[in-house]
Design a protein around this motif. Structure first.
Motif, PDB file in Angstrom:
ATOM      1  N   ASP A 260       9.623   6.306   0.739  1.00 56.92           N
ATOM      2  CA  ASP A 260       8.444   6.558   1.568  1.00 56.92           C
ATOM      3  C   ASP A 260       7.357   5.503   1.371  1.00 56.92           C
ATOM      4  OD1 ASP A 260       9.667   8.827   2.535  1.00 56.92           O
ATOM      5  OD2 ASP A 260       8.697  10.174   1.099  1.00 56.92           O
ATOM      6  N   VAL A 261       7.441   4.763   0.270  1.00 57.69           N
ATOM      7  CA  VAL A 261       6.390   3.783  -0.017  1.00 57.69           C
ATOM      8  C   VAL A 261       6.935   2.380  -0.279  1.00 57.69           C
ATOM      9  CG1 VAL A 261       4.655   5.410  -0.847  1.00 57.69           C
ATOM     10  CG2 VAL A 261       6.409   4.558  -2.425  1.00 57.69           C
TER      11      VAL A 261
ATOM     12  N   THR B 105       6.432  -3.394  -0.994  1.00 54.99           N
ATOM     13  CA  THR B 105       5.665  -2.213  -0.632  1.00 54.99           C
ATOM     14  C   THR B 105       5.586  -2.112   0.895  1.00 54.99           C
ATOM     15  OG1 THR B 105       3.566  -1.066  -0.943  1.00 54.99           O
ATOM     16  CG2 THR B 105       3.481  -3.463  -0.780  1.00 54.99           C
ATOM     17  N   LEU B 106       5.720  -0.901   1.430  1.00 50.89           N
ATOM     18  CA  LEU B 106       5.673  -0.705   2.881  1.00 50.89           C
ATOM     19  C   LEU B 106       4.257  -0.832   3.420  1.00 50.89           C
ATOM     20  CD1 LEU B 106       8.150   2.299   3.323  1.00 50.89           C
ATOM     21  CD2 LEU B 106       8.571  -0.117   3.817  1.00 50.89           C
ATOM     22  N   ASN B 107       3.289  -0.408   2.605  1.00 49.10           N
ATOM     23  CA  ASN B 107       1.891  -0.451   3.033  1.00 49.10           C
ATOM     24  C   ASN B 107       1.035  -0.770   1.804  1.00 49.10           C
ATOM     25  OD1 ASN B 107      -0.769   0.017   3.861  1.00 49.10           O
ATOM     26  ND2 ASN B 107      -0.192   1.727   5.196  1.00 49.10           N
ATOM     27  N   LYS B 108       0.437  -1.948   1.796  1.00 48.29           N
ATOM     28  CA  LYS B 108      -0.344  -2.373   0.643  1.00 48.29           C
ATOM     29  C   LYS B 108      -1.579  -1.512   0.414  1.00 48.29           C
ATOM     30  CE  LYS B 108       1.137  -7.195   0.890  1.00 48.29           C
ATOM     31  NZ  LYS B 108       0.709  -8.619   1.048  1.00 48.29           N
ATOM     32  N   ASN B 109      -1.983  -0.743   1.426  1.00 49.80           N
ATOM     33  CA  ASN B 109      -3.120   0.158   1.269  1.00 49.80           C
ATOM     34  C   ASN B 109      -2.714   1.505   0.672  1.00 49.80           C
ATOM     35  OD1 ASN B 109      -5.063  -1.627   2.397  1.00 49.80           O
ATOM     36  ND2 ASN B 109      -4.293  -1.129   4.449  1.00 49.80           N
TER      37      ASN B 109
ATOM     38  N   GLU C 222      -7.788   3.261  -7.380  1.00 47.25           N
ATOM     39  CA  GLU C 222      -7.410   3.664  -8.740  1.00 47.25           C
ATOM     40  C   GLU C 222      -6.229   2.830  -9.233  1.00 47.25           C
ATOM     41  OE1 GLU C 222      -7.616   6.132 -12.258  1.00 47.25           O
ATOM     42  OE2 GLU C 222      -8.998   5.599 -10.651  1.00 47.25           O
ATOM     43  N   GLN C 223      -5.272   2.574  -8.356  1.00 47.55           N
ATOM     44  CA  GLN C 223      -4.139   1.726  -8.724  1.00 47.55           C
ATOM     45  C   GLN C 223      -4.615   0.340  -9.154  1.00 47.55           C
ATOM     46  OE1 GLN C 223      -0.780   1.672  -5.926  1.00 47.55           O
ATOM     47  NE2 GLN C 223      -1.609   3.535  -4.989  1.00 47.55           N
TER      48      GLN C 223
END
Length: 374
Positions: free
Chosen positions: A12-13, A110-114, A163-164
Motif C-alpha cells: 500500500d505504500v 515509495t509510492l507517495n513521498k508524502n 514525524e518520519q
C-alpha cells in the motif's frame, strides 16, 4: 511502535521488485554492471566488490524493466544470516548507474513521498519488528530466503511524514556519530602501521638491516585442540579461532600476549590476544620469548607478513608448523621494540576511549530504534 501510528501493508505504500535470475552464461566482461549481494556492504552499495556485467543489448532489451534508478533502496533477499540483514542494504547513487538488478536482491520505491519516507523505511528494515515479521513467514531458516510474496504480507508503522522526517534526522545523526568514530579507529590503526614502518622499515625486505632470527628460535608454538570438552558458557577463558572469539572455556592453552596465526582457513589474519585463552585446532598460538622479542612488535611483524607464500593446500589455505618455524624474523634491540610498544599502547588507550564512546552511542541508537519500531 508508538501508540497511534497507523500500520500499513507494504504494497500500500511501496513498490518493490525482485531481481531476475540472470544466468552465468549471460555474463560478459563489459557492458552494464549486474547487482550482486556482495555489493551490499555495511549498509551501502559498493560495486567494486564484484565484476559481473550483462550486455548492453540485453540490459536495454530483455531486462530494461530491471534497470535501477537513483534513490532505489536495495535489500538482499537470499543467502544471508539475519544478524547481517542491516548491513546487506543500500541506496543507489547517481554514480552507480547504469545498473541492472540480479537474483537475490529486491529494490524498493515509495509510492507517495508524502506518505512514506524511504529513509524511514530503511531504518524500519533494520528493526527487530521487521525481522520478527519476516521470521514468522519463513520459519525454520537460519539463512534468509524470502521474496515479494512474503513482503506483501508484512506491515510497516507509518506516522505522519513530518514525524518520519524527525525520526530519520535523529537516527541519521546517531549513525553519523558512530561512523565518524569508526573512521577515527581506522585512522589510529593507520597511524600505528605507519609508526611501525617508520621505526623498523619493511619487515620482509629488512631494509634497516636488523638481526635475523628464525621464528622457531624466538617463539614457542602451541598447536590448538578441539574445544568441545572444555566449552563452558560460564568459563572465563575465551576460545579463539582465526576469526575471533567462538565461545568460552573452563581451561586455557595459551598465555596472555600470544599471537594467533591460522593453521587452516584464515591464515593471513593474525590476532593479538592479551589474556589467557584456548586456541582451536585450526589456529596456532605463537608465544614470543619476551627476553628477545616484544609480543606487540611480533604481532605487527605478522600483520605485515604474507603467510600465504607457505600455503601447502590446493583447496583450503593451510600452514604447517614445520614451515612457519623457519620464517625469518627481523629482531631489533629490545629497547627499540619497547619504545615502539609504548607508542602503540598510547594509541590503544585512545582506541579504547573511542570504542567505549561507540558502544554508548550504539546503545542509544538501539534504544531509539526500539522506541520507534518495536
Amino acid at each position: 511502535m508508538k501508540q497511534g501510528w497507523e500500520k500499513k501493508k507494504l504494497p500500500d505504500v511501496l513498490w518493490f521488485q525482485e531481481g531476475p535470475g540472470v544466468r552465468k552464461h549471460q555474463y560478459v566482461s563489459e557492458g552494464i554492471k549486474l547487482l550482486n549481494v556482495a555489493n551490499l556492504v555495511n549498509g551501502k552499495l559498493d560495486l567494486s566488490t564484484s565484476d559481473r556485467y550483462i550486455s548492453i543489448d540485453e540490459a536495454y532489451g530483455k531486462y530494461k524493466h530491471f534497470l535501477v534508478d537513483e534513490g532505489d533502496l536495495i535489500l538482499a533477499s537470499s543467502g544471508i544470516q539475519v544478524e547481517y540483514i542491516e548491513k546487506k542494504m543500500g541506496f543507489v547513487q547517481k554514480e552507480h548507474l547504469p545498473l541492472c538488478m540480479n537474483t537475490s536482491t529486491i529494490r524498493f520505491k515509495t509510492l507517495n513521498k508524502n506518505v512514506l519516507n524511504i529513509e524511514y523505511f530503511m531504518y524500519f528494515l533494520k528493526s527487530y519488528e521487521f525481522k520478527r515479521q519476516l521470521f514468522s513467514l519463513i520459519t525454520g531458516c537460519a539463512q534468509l530466503n524470502y521474496g515479494p510474496s512474503h513482503l506483501k504480507q508484512m506491515v510497516v508503522p507509518v506516522p505522519l511524514i513530518a514525524e518520519q522526517e524527525k525520526i530519520v534526522a535523529e537516527l541519521d545523526c546517531l549513525s553519523g556519530i558512530i561512523e565518524k568514530k569508526k573512521q577515527q579507529l581506522k585512522e589510529l590503526d593507520n597511524l600505528a602501521q605507519s609508526i611501525f614502518y617508520e621505526m623498523f622499515g619493511d619487515p620482509v625486505e629488512n631494509d634497516k638491516g636488523w638481526d635475523i632470527k628464525k621464528l622457531g628460535d624466538v617463539c614457542d608454538i602451541i598447536c590448538g585442540q578441539d574445544y568441545k570438552s572444555v566449552k563452558d558458557d560460564n568459563g572465563k577463558y575465551p576460545i579463539y579461532g582465526t576469526g575471533g572469539i567462538m565461545g568460552y572455556a573452563s581451561e586455557y592453552r595459551c598465555p596472555a600476549e600470544t599471537v594467533i596465526i591460522g593453521r587452516k582457513g584464515n591464515i593471513n589474519n593474525p590476532i593479538y590476544v592479551d589474556c589467557e585463552f584456548w586456541n582451536v585446532d585450526t589456529a596456532f598460538g605463537v608465544v614470543p620469548n619476551k627476553t628477545v622479542i616484544a609480543p606487540m612488535y611480533f604481532y605487527f611483524f605478522c600483520k605485515n607478513y604474507d603467510f600465504t607464500i607457505h600455503d601447502v593446500s590446493v583447496t583450503i589455505p593451510s600452514l604447517r608448523r614445520t614451515d612457519i618455524i623457519k620464517i625469518d624474523v627481523p629482531v631489533p634491540s629490545l629497547n627499540i621494540q619497547k619504545e615502539f610498544v609504548s607508542k602503540i599502547e598510547s594509541i590503544e588507550k585512545q582506541k579504547e576511549l573511542i570504542a567505549q564512546s561507540i558502544k554508548e552511542t550504539e546503545t542509544l541508537f538501539n534504544s531509539r530504534m526500539d522506541y520507534y519500531f518495536n
